[in-house]
Design a protein around this motif. Structure first.
Motif, PDB file in Angstrom:
ATOM      1  N   ILE A  50      -1.307 -16.411  29.980  1.00 31.15           N
ATOM      2  CA  ILE A  50      -2.672 -15.942  29.708  1.00 31.15           C
ATOM      3  C   ILE A  50      -3.656 -16.613  30.666  1.00 31.15           C
TER       4      ILE A  50
ATOM      5  N   TYR B 177      -3.457 -14.900  33.885  1.00 25.35           N
ATOM      6  CA  TYR B 177      -4.120 -13.606  33.754  1.00 25.35           C
ATOM      7  C   TYR B 177      -5.637 -13.782  33.907  1.00 25.35           C
TER       8      TYR B 177
ATOM      9  N   ARG C 255      -5.252 -15.014  24.136  1.00 21.52           N
ATOM     10  CA  ARG C 255      -4.703 -13.666  23.947  1.00 21.52           C
ATOM     11  C   ARG C 255      -5.189 -12.784  25.092  1.00 21.52           C
ATOM     12  N   ARG C 256      -4.318 -11.932  25.564  1.00 18.34           N
ATOM     13  CA  ARG C 256      -4.632 -11.058  26.693  1.00 18.34           C
ATOM     14  C   ARG C 256      -5.882 -10.222  26.428  1.00 18.34           C
TER      15      ARG C 256
ATOM     16  N   THR D  33      -9.295  -9.961  28.665  1.00 17.36           N
ATOM     17  CA  THR D  33      -9.751  -8.661  29.171  1.00 17.36           C
ATOM     18  C   THR D  33     -11.195  -8.409  28.758  1.00 17.36           C
TER      19      THR D  33
END
Length: 105
Positions: free
Chosen positions: A12, A15, A86-87, A91
């Motif tokens: 994460i 990301y 958490r993705r 986002t």
């Protein structure tokens, strides 16, 4: 187990780093020295640190922290621990920053 959590948090964090890079935002710490649990994003020149953080909180219910001491107004601190790691949260943050920094919100 615990090892799976470490991998999830690292994934994460990476990301987040990629999303910030895609927005043209620089990270404060070189990749080789970054922590998965806390990332520091450089505030772009000419951007009001507090105004962006307030807008994130008020419009998107996202809370990130600013810098301290000599880094006050120069970095944003993004925690990626527990539920925050958490993705979909990353986002949402990246899309919110994109809208705010592009003057759409």
């Amino acid at each position: 187990g615990l090892e799976d959590r470490w991998v999830r948090h690292q994934t994460i964090a990476e990301y987040l780093w990629d999303k910030m890079d895609a927005l043209g935002l620089q990270m404060f710490v070189p990749r080789s020295h970054r922590l998965a649990s806390l990332s520091t994003v450089c505030v772009p020149d000419g951007v009001d640190d507090a105004a962006v953080r307030n807008r994130l909180r008020d419009a998107y219910n996202i809370d990130i922290a600013g810098g301290f001491g000599p880094l006050k107004g120069k970095i944003w601190r993004v925690g990626l621990m527990g539920f925050s790691s958490r993705r979909e949260n990353v986002t949402l943050l990246s899309e919110a920053l994109r809208e705010i920094l592009n003057g759409r919100n």
